[in-house]
Design a protein around this motif. Sequence first.
Motif, PDB file in Angstrom:
ATOM      1  N   VAL A   1       0.843  -1.199   0.000  1.00  0.00           N
ATOM      2  CA  VAL A   1       0.000   0.000   0.000  1.00  0.00           C
ATOM      3  C   VAL A   1       0.875   1.244   0.000  1.00  0.00           C
ATOM      4  N   ARG A   2       0.522   2.194  -0.837  1.00  0.00           N
ATOM      5  CA  ARG A   2       1.227   3.474  -0.879  1.00  0.00           C
ATOM      6  C   ARG A   2       0.228   4.620  -0.827  1.00  0.00           C
ATOM      7  N   ASN A   3       0.417   5.514   0.146  1.00  0.00           N
ATOM      8  CA  ASN A   3      -0.302   6.786   0.217  1.00  0.00           C
ATOM      9  C   ASN A   3      -1.782   6.650   0.554  1.00  0.00           C
ATOM     10  N   TYR A   4      -2.173   5.579   1.242  1.00  0.00           N
ATOM     11  CA  TYR A   4      -3.568   5.414   1.638  1.00  0.00           C
ATOM     12  C   TYR A   4      -3.699   5.620   3.149  1.00  0.00           C
ATOM     13  N   ARG A   5      -4.420   6.654   3.540  1.00  0.00           N
ATOM     14  CA  ARG A   5      -4.702   6.975   4.943  1.00  0.00           C
ATOM     15  C   ARG A   5      -3.431   6.825   5.787  1.00  0.00           C
ATOM     16  N   ASN A   6      -3.534   6.052   6.901  1.00  0.00           N
ATOM     17  CA  ASN A   6      -2.353   5.878   7.754  1.00  0.00           C
ATOM     18  C   ASN A   6      -1.609   4.582   7.454  1.00  0.00           C
ATOM     19  N   LEU A   7      -1.855   4.007   6.262  1.00  0.00           N
ATOM     20  CA  LEU A   7      -1.254   2.725   5.900  1.00  0.00           C
ATOM     21  C   LEU A   7      -0.176   2.856   4.832  1.00  0.00           C
ATOM     22  N   ASP A   8       0.321   4.075   4.633  1.00  0.00           N
ATOM     23  CA  ASP A   8       1.364   4.286   3.624  1.00  0.00           C
ATOM     24  C   ASP A   8       2.599   3.443   3.952  1.00  0.00           C
ATOM     25  N   GLY A   9       3.011   2.621   2.997  1.00  0.00           N
ATOM     26  CA  GLY A   9       4.189   1.778   3.196  1.00  0.00           C
ATOM     27  C   GLY A   9       3.886   0.413   3.780  1.00  0.00           C
ATOM     28  N   LEU A  10       2.610   0.119   4.013  1.00  0.00           N
ATOM     29  CA  LEU A  10       2.232  -1.170   4.596  1.00  0.00           C
ATOM     30  C   LEU A  10       2.384  -2.290   3.574  1.00  0.00           C
ATOM     31  N   GLU A  11       2.979  -3.391   4.005  1.00  0.00           N
ATOM     32  CA  GLU A  11       3.101  -4.585   3.169  1.00  0.00           C
ATOM     33  C   GLU A  11       2.701  -5.802   3.991  1.00  0.00           C
ATOM     34  N   ILE A  12       1.858  -6.662   3.409  1.00  0.00           N
ATOM     35  CA  ILE A  12       1.345  -7.822   4.138  1.00  0.00           C
ATOM     36  C   ILE A  12       1.424  -9.063   3.259  1.00  0.00           C
TER      37      ILE A  12
END
Length: 614
Positions: free
Chosen positions: A8-19
């Motif tokens: 995820v990039r640039n979405y709410r407070n989840l920027d940089g999230l990888e799962i």
Amino acid sequence: MVLESIAVRNYRNLDGLEIAFNSGLNFIVGENNIGKTNFLDLLETVFNKNRFDASDFADISKPIEICLQFLPDELEKEKYANLLSSDGKINIKCTYERGEKQFAYSIDRSDSHGKQDNKTEIIKLLRDFNYLRYDPLRIPADELNFYKNRGVGRFLRYLVSQLISKRDVKLETNSLNGVLKELKENLQNLKPFREFGLEIDIQKDMESQILRLLTLKDENDFDIENAGYGVQFSTLIVLSILENLIDSASVVKQESDDSPSPLKPVSILLGIDEPEVHLHPYMQRNLMRYLQRIIENRDQGFITLIKKLFNIERLNGQAIVVTHSPSILLDDYRTIIRFYKDEQGNTKAVSGKQIVLDEKSRKHLWKKFAYIRETLFSRFVIVVEGDTEIGAITEWAKEVPAYNYDMRNENNQFLDVFRSMDEEDLERYGISVISADGKGSVKPICELLSKFKIKCLGIVDKDNSSNSKSNEENLYVTFFKDFETELVESLFNKNREEKLKNVIMAAAQEINLIMRVPESELLGKKRNPCESHDASEEKNYTIQDISEFEDVDDRKTGYIKILQKNKTVTFGKLLGELLDADEIPDVYRNIILEAKRASISTQKKLREKINESR
């Protein structure tokens, strides 16, 4: 098809999230306001909508980018052959620029061979993946009926329609003619009925008549809308899957007509937010195990039903469950995805699927996981060997203030929050204590928690080792042989022998304790194995007898033996409550202090990062 990973990039407070996802059940855990529900919102938009809102952008000057990796089965590889990369996976990138009307899609291939991205085919894949979002704010009473074509009521209506279409169903209404006539006469006395020509009549449509007659009842013969919320929501979740399959059924049927195989699988991803809200712990686990059997095609009743109703052979099922309940987690760390904040205050995730442990450690953890589950919701964990330590440490923690010593002179508003606490209990700091039930499990548990980015300290007994220090950074070792010896030696060194005796006697007034020690255990006397021994003739020493021994070492041994015969959480709590702050053994004081300080430090750093970003 299975969703293997997302970035995820640039979405709410989840920027940089990888799962990375498990192929079956996935449980997302983490503290409040960290982005777990935001993640389910993200999936809903990507799979079922075509645009983000302005409020979804972390930085409005940059696009939102979502990278999805899918693992298709063999049939799906044929169906989506143009989207496959060389490793047999499908990598889709969804990009959304602010102000655009819909996503831009692209395929990331390691070996493209001149293939062109087909937007229509990508959208079809995302829709065929069947993402179903469930949240506890739904109102079961609006859906769990046959006559409202809303939510799961749509499936119940579908079920009736399918059966009526195959049968010649008639309802006898002649017996209602007299009632109908009298009702009409009564209502004709009212002006609106005369003025507008209104009258009562019987539904001519057979299906409508039947739908109005049918209702769901529980085992007590109550309509389901009057049943408990646990019953309603458990039913709603399962029926939601079937309601979602109605639309998939027509697609499957159309594709099956052109295929030599009459039955095909359907992919489905369940996004479930806090299913525990209306369920007690047993029902939580029961529901999760049932959903697990459904998505793994191990529930024969469900498989039979979808074959009969939808001509669907099986599900390629997957579920992502956001939860705050330890009770709902299954006994497998590989199903856990933990959201946490890194040192910069960004939300990150650790997937149990990617955690690698040796075989011995895995065996330890599978045996203990029922006790480990709650720690996955903590900021910090203290791992001890046995039950008595748990009881004692949780009480001692109330007597060990983290802000004394070098912190007491700091002028810091953040620390004042902790200074003002009425009690220094561990829950205020997000700290939990867990028993490893043996020395061998302390290190594997600490290792697992560390891999989940949970800070952890363990404490083990010195036993017969000459070394009272551990080479492990996060592992304490008692100065003496074990917890009981540590406590007795500490109190004797502080001239609190009388206090020790009184504490044990006071605890014995509250709970049943073994208060006698056989002479052979107490004085270490060895008998000849060839000689007969009558245990009834052996002298047993009471705590009063022990306190009167002249030799100090004999007295210590007596107290230690009594403590060792009563290893329970309850006894540990009583020891913790009855001893004063300055009577806590140093090694346990130190581990409590380090845990509290580490928790404060972590929260302080995160608060500073948040303030800097504002």
